[in-house]
Design a protein around this motif. Structure first.
Motif, PDB file in Angstrom:
ATOM      1  N   VAL A  37      49.812  79.396  42.250  1.00  7.20           N
ATOM      2  CA  VAL A  37      50.592  79.502  42.981  1.00  7.20           C
ATOM      3  C   VAL A  37      49.967  79.577  44.456  1.00  7.20           C
ATOM      4  N   THR A  38      50.889  78.634  45.421  1.00  8.85           N
ATOM      5  CA  THR A  38      50.516  78.478  46.993  1.00  8.85           C
ATOM      6  C   THR A  38      51.743  78.948  47.623  1.00  8.85           C
ATOM      7  N   ALA A  39      51.738  79.622  48.743  1.00  6.02           N
ATOM      8  CA  ALA A  39      52.915  79.926  49.316  1.00  6.02           C
ATOM      9  C   ALA A  39      52.904  79.495  50.766  1.00  6.02           C
ATOM     10  N   ALA A  40      54.028  78.741  51.427  1.00  9.82           N
ATOM     11  CA  ALA A  40      54.110  78.593  52.594  1.00  9.82           C
ATOM     12  C   ALA A  40      55.298  79.303  53.288  1.00  9.82           C
ATOM     13  N   GLY A  41      55.271  79.732  54.445  1.00 18.24           N
ATOM     14  CA  GLY A  41      56.289  80.451  55.042  1.00 18.24           C
ATOM     15  C   GLY A  41      57.338  79.699  55.971  1.00 18.24           C
ATOM     16  N   ALA A  46      54.624  73.370  55.110  1.00 19.31           N
ATOM     17  CA  ALA A  46      54.519  72.871  53.736  1.00 19.31           C
ATOM     18  C   ALA A  46      54.389  71.416  53.739  1.00 19.31           C
ATOM     19  N   ILE A  47      54.998  71.007  54.881  1.00 13.85           N
ATOM     20  CA  ILE A  47      54.554  69.507  54.986  1.00 13.85           C
ATOM     21  C   ILE A  47      53.255  69.045  55.040  1.00 13.85           C
ATOM     22  N   ALA A  48      52.482  70.026  55.779  1.00 11.25           N
ATOM     23  CA  ALA A  48      51.056  69.665  56.319  1.00 11.25           C
ATOM     24  C   ALA A  48      50.335  70.018  54.707  1.00 11.25           C
ATOM     25  N   MET A  49      50.671  70.933  54.248  1.00 15.63           N
ATOM     26  CA  MET A  49      49.956  71.482  52.882  1.00 15.63           C
ATOM     27  C   MET A  49      50.126  70.151  51.708  1.00 15.63           C
ATOM     28  N   ARG A  74      64.141  65.670  52.829  1.00 18.97           N
ATOM     29  CA  ARG A  74      64.171  64.340  53.367  1.00 18.97           C
ATOM     30  C   ARG A  74      62.949  63.881  53.839  1.00 18.97           C
ATOM     31  N   ARG A  75      62.215  64.549  54.619  1.00 17.76           N
ATOM     32  CA  ARG A  75      60.990  64.232  55.294  1.00 17.76           C
ATOM     33  C   ARG A  75      59.931  63.882  54.262  1.00 17.76           C
ATOM     34  N   ILE A  76      59.836  64.867  53.286  1.00 20.04           N
ATOM     35  CA  ILE A  76      58.742  64.441  52.299  1.00 20.04           C
ATOM     36  C   ILE A  76      59.167  63.352  51.172  1.00 20.04           C
ATOM     37  N   ARG A  77      60.381  63.205  50.774  1.00 15.40           N
ATOM     38  CA  ARG A  77      60.728  62.088  50.287  1.00 15.40           C
ATOM     39  C   ARG A  77      60.667  60.692  50.877  1.00 15.40           C
ATOM     40  N   ALA A  78      60.859  60.799  52.283  1.00 16.60           N
ATOM     41  CA  ALA A  78      60.520  59.533  53.241  1.00 16.60           C
ATOM     42  C   ALA A  78      59.248  59.053  53.349  1.00 16.60           C
ATOM     43  N   GLU A  79      58.287  60.404  53.049  1.00 17.97           N
ATOM     44  CA  GLU A  79      56.785  59.860  52.859  1.00 17.97           C
ATOM     45  C   GLU A  79      56.401  59.586  51.508  1.00 17.97           C
TER      46      GLU A  79
END
Length: 234
Positions: A37-41, A46-49, A74-79
Motif C-alpha cells: 500500500v502507498t498513500a497520497a494526500g 497522486a498524478i505524479a506518483m 478524468r486527468r489520469i484517464r485522459a493520460e
C-alpha cells in the motif's frame, strides 16, 4: 479474513485520501490483508506518483483539496492510465455517483464502509478487468445490438458509446431479453460480488444505460419490475 489474491507479488494499492487518520487506517488494514500500500494526500501528488509507478488498484477519495477526485480521475484517464479506480465517497446522491462513473471509475463505495466490503470490491474489480469477453456472438433484442468482444453497441442502427461496465450490464439484459433479472443476479454476473452491497450501484448504472439508449420517438427498452429487478424488452 480473505487475502486479496493467492498470487505473488502482493497487489499494489494506491490510496488517495486527504483524511490522514482514515488513510493511515486503510494502509494498516489493507497491509494486514497482504496488499502493498502507498498513500497520497492530494490529487496532484497522486498524478505524479502514477506517472512513475504502476499500481494494481487506486482507491480515490471523491472530495480532495485543490483538485477533487473526479478531476483527478478524468486527468489520469485522459493520460491513458487504465488502472482500476474505486471512488471513496461521502456523497450518497445518485448524480454524484453517476458523475464519478462517467469520469471512468470502475466502482464506488460510500463512507463509512467495512474493510471486508472494500476488499471484496477490489477483488471483484480486478476479476472483471482480468476476465476477457467470453461472448463472441452478437446479441440482439428489439432494435438494440451488442457485440461484447468488439465493444460495440447500436440502437436503430446508430452507435451508442458505453463504458465497460455499462456494456457488460447491457449485454446481460439483452442476452436475457424478455426475462426479469434481479438485482442480486446482476450484481453476481456484472460486478462479480457474492453479496448485495449496501449501495444502489445497479440502479445507478441502469439510469445511465437508459440515458445512453434514449432516442426521440423510441420507447425505453428497459422495464423496471418493482421489487424484483429489470427486464429488457424482447
Amino acid at each position: 479474513m480473505p487475502s486479496p489474491a493467492d498470487t505473488s507479488p502482493a497487489l499494489h494499492a494506491l490510496i488517495v485520501e486527504d483524511d490522514a487518520q482514515l488513510s493511515a487506517l486503510l494502509v494498516l488494514q489493507l497491509g494486514g490483508l497482504g496488499y502493498a500500500v502507498t498513500a497520497a494526500g492530494d490529487g496532484r501528488t497522486a498524478i505524479a506518483m502514477l506517472a512513475e509507478t504502476r499500481y494494481d488498484v487506486i482507491l480515490l477519495d471523491r472530495m480532495l483539496p485543490a483538485m477533487d477526485g473526479v478531476d483527478v480521475l478524468r486527468r489520469i484517464r485522459a493520460e491513458g492510465i487504465e488502472t482500476p479506480v474505486i471512488l471513496l465517497t461521502a456523497l450518497g446522491l445518485t448524480p454524484e455517483r453517476v458523475e464519478g462513473l462517467d469520469a471512468g471509475a470502475d466502482d464506488y463505495i460510500v463512507k463509512p464502509f467495512e474493510i471486508d466490503e472494500l476488499n471484496a470490491r477490489i477483488r471483484a474489480v480486478l476479476r472483471r478487468r482480468a476476465t476477457p469477453a467470453a461472448d463472441n456472438a452478437t446479441l440482439t433484442a428489439g432494435d438494440v445490438t451488442v457485440s461484447v468482444l468488439r465493444h460495440r453497441v447500436t440502437r436503430a442502427g446508430k452507435p451508442i458509446e458505453l463504458q465497460k461496465t455499462e456494456l457488460k450490464l447491457l449485454a446481460e439484459l439483452v442476452r436475457e431479453a424478455g426475462s426479469v433479472l434481479s438485482r442480486k443476479m446482476l450484481i453476481e454476473r456484472v460486478w462479480g460480488y457474492d453479496f448485495v452491497p449496501a449501495t444502489n450501484i445497479v440502479d445507478v448504472h441502469i439510469l445511465k444505460l437508459r440515458q445512453r439508449l434514449e432516442m426521440p420517438g423510441l420507447p425505453d427498452p428497459i422495464v423496471t419490475v418493482r421489487g424484483v429487478g429489470y427486464m429488457f424488452r424482447g
